[in-house]
Scaffold this active site. Sequence first.
Site, PDB file in Angstrom:
ATOM      1  N   GLN A 116       0.824  -1.211   0.000  1.00  0.00           N
ATOM      2  CA  GLN A 116       0.000   0.000   0.000  1.00  0.00           C
ATOM      3  C   GLN A 116       0.863   1.269   0.000  1.00  0.00           C
ATOM      4  O   GLN A 116       0.510   2.274  -0.617  1.00  0.00           O
ATOM      5  CB  GLN A 116      -0.919  -0.003   1.233  1.00  0.00           C
ATOM      6  CG  GLN A 116      -2.115   0.922   1.115  1.00  0.00           C
ATOM      7  CD  GLN A 116      -3.249   0.323   0.301  1.00  0.00           C
ATOM      8  OE1 GLN A 116      -3.575  -0.837   0.458  1.00  0.00           O
ATOM      9  NE2 GLN A 116      -3.857   1.114  -0.571  1.00  0.00           N
ATOM     10  N   LYS A 131      -2.597  -0.978   6.556  1.00  0.00           N
ATOM     11  CA  LYS A 131      -3.623  -1.997   6.304  1.00  0.00           C
ATOM     12  C   LYS A 131      -4.093  -2.519   7.644  1.00  0.00           C
ATOM     13  O   LYS A 131      -3.341  -2.498   8.625  1.00  0.00           O
ATOM     14  CB  LYS A 131      -3.039  -3.161   5.498  1.00  0.00           C
ATOM     15  CG  LYS A 131      -4.078  -3.952   4.752  1.00  0.00           C
ATOM     16  CD  LYS A 131      -4.460  -3.262   3.456  1.00  0.00           C
ATOM     17  CE  LYS A 131      -5.564  -3.950   2.711  1.00  0.00           C
ATOM     18  NZ  LYS A 131      -5.707  -3.415   1.360  1.00  0.00           N
ATOM     19  N   GLY A 170     -12.363  -0.135   2.691  1.00  0.00           N
ATOM     20  CA  GLY A 170     -12.715  -1.539   2.508  1.00  0.00           C
ATOM     21  C   GLY A 170     -11.605  -2.364   1.881  1.00  0.00           C
ATOM     22  O   GLY A 170     -10.603  -1.840   1.387  1.00  0.00           O
ATOM     23  N   ASP A 171     -11.786  -3.660   1.932  1.00  0.00           N
ATOM     24  CA  ASP A 171     -10.952  -4.643   1.238  1.00  0.00           C
ATOM     25  C   ASP A 171     -11.774  -5.940   1.261  1.00  0.00           C
ATOM     26  O   ASP A 171     -13.004  -5.870   1.411  1.00  0.00           O
ATOM     27  CB  ASP A 171      -9.583  -4.809   1.941  1.00  0.00           C
ATOM     28  CG  ASP A 171      -8.566  -5.573   1.094  1.00  0.00           C
ATOM     29  OD1 ASP A 171      -7.962  -4.966   0.186  1.00  0.00           O
ATOM     30  OD2 ASP A 171      -8.370  -6.789   1.311  1.00  0.00           O
TER      31      ASP A 171
END
Length: 452
Positions: A116, A131, A170-171
Site C-alpha cells: 500500500q 492496512k 474496505g478490502d
Amino acid sequence: MFYNSAESLIQGFMGNVIAKNPGEREFHQAVSEVVGSLADYLLTHPHLLERKILERMVEPERIVIFRVPWVDDKGNIQVNRGFRVQMNSAIGPYKGGIRFHESVNLSIMKFLAFEQTFKNALTTLPMGGAKGGSDFSPRGKSDDEVMKFCQSFLTELQRHIGKDTDVPAGDIGVGGREIGYLFGQYKRLQNEFGGVLTGKGLNWGGSPLRPEATGYGLCYFASEMLATRGESFEGKTVTISGAGNVAQFAAEKAFQLGAKVVTLSDSNGFIHDPDGLDEEKIEYVKELKNIYRGRIREYAQRYPTAKYYPNARPWGIKCDIALPCATQNEINKAEAETLVANGCFCVAEGANMPSEPDAIAVFQKAGILYSPGKASNAGGVATSGLEMTQNSIRLKWTPEEVDSYLHRIMSDIHSACLLHGREEDGSINYVKGANLAGFIKVADAMLAQGLV
Ligand code: NDP
Ligand code: 2IT
C-alpha cells in the site's frame, strides 16, 4: 553495509528481513519483489543505503494488535483478533483498507501495508501506507452479528485512527455495509462526523464512483498497457477471478469497452459463460453477491449456458486478457504457463499480489504485458483520496468529475511505470517501474524528514 553486487544486496537484505520476521511468508514475498527491482538503483545511490531507507521502510512505524470480543446471535461469546499496521507516513496520513477474512494474520497485514505504501505513492495523492483487518469472516453471519463485530472492532481501533492520522477503507470482506457500521460507531464514540473512513455511502460523505473505482481503474490501466501494442479491449476475451467488489466493476468496465468477459469465481469454484457477461448478467451478479450474499455457482443455475467448475480457478480458460481480482497467490507457475500457452498476452492485477513469483517470471519471460496490483489496482485508493478531498472541502463532485480524475491518475501511474520501467530492449517492466517510482517518492520524503 557494503554490497558489491545487486545479487549480494538482495541476498543480504532478504536474509535480514527473513531472520527478523520469521514465518511471515507473504511479507517476505512482497519485500523480495520490491528489493529485486530496487537493487541496481540503490547501488548507484549509496546515500540511500547509508541512510538505511529500505531497512526503515520494511519496519512498520506502528502495529496495533487487539482483542475483538463480541456476542453472536445465539448468545455465545466470540473472540477475534484485530490488526492495524501503520507502515509509512512519509507522504501523508496512513491510508489503506481493512480486510475481514478467516485467513488474516500478521504476515498478510504487513505485506498489504507494505504494498500500500508504494501504491499510494503512485497515485500522486498525499497518502501514507497502512492496512488492517481481522480473522473474522462476515460470510454466513447475520447483519446483526456483522454490526456487533464491527462495533467491537472499531471501539479499539478508534484510538489509533483519525481523518489526519489514519483513514481506513474496505478490502476483502469489508464493503459498504461494514464501512457503515464502522463509521456509525466512530461517530458515536468521537462525537465527530468526518472523513475518518472512505467508501462511505453517497448520502453521508461518500464519493461518487468509489465502489466502481478499483475495477474501472484497472481497466483504464489495462487499456493504457494494451495501447502500447496498438491494442484495446474491443473484441477481446477476458477471464476474471473473484466475484466481489473489484471483479464486478472490472467486468462491467471491460464489457463497456467492448470485451467479452467469460469467467468469474469465488473460493469454491468458477463459472465459465462462453456467451460473455452482459449488463443484465452483471447486475444479477451484483445482486447475488452484494444483497443476497450468494455463491457464484448460482450463476450457472440462472444462466444454463454457463458451466460451474467446483474447486477450480479460471486460468485454464482460453483468453486474451486475464484480470485476477480475488486474492493473493491465486495464479501459480503452471497456471501462468497455461495462460501464456493459450494466447493470453495481457495480465493486469486487480487483486494485491495475485501472481506467485514464479508466475510473474513466466509472464516476463514470455514478454507479455504484465502489471502488478500496486500499479493497476491503485484506482480504488486513489478515489478514496478523492473522497478525503471532498470531505475536507465539504463538497460532492459529480461522477463525471471523479471519473475524469480517476482516468488521469491511472494514466499518470502508467506514465510513471514507463519512465522507470523501460528496459534496454524497449519492453516495459511494470514491476520495476512501479516499485522504483513509488520508492523514489517515499524515499525523498523520508530523507527530508530526518530519522523519525
Ligand atoms: P470482496 O470481498 O468484495 O471479494 C473478494 C472475492 O475474492 C470474492 O469473490 C471471494 O470469494 C474471493 N476470494 C477471497 N479470498 C479468496 C481466497 N482465499 N481464495 C479464492 N477466492 C477468494 O473483496 P474485493 O473485491 O474488495 O477485493 C479483491 C482483491 O482486490 C483483494 O486482493 C483486495 O486486496 C484487492 N483490492 C481491493 C480494493 C478495493 O477497493 N476493494 C482496492 C485494491 C485492491 P469468497 O466469497 O468465496 O470469499
Ligand atoms: O488494497 C487497496 O488499495 C484497498 N483495499 C483500498 C484502500 C483504500 O484506502 O481505499
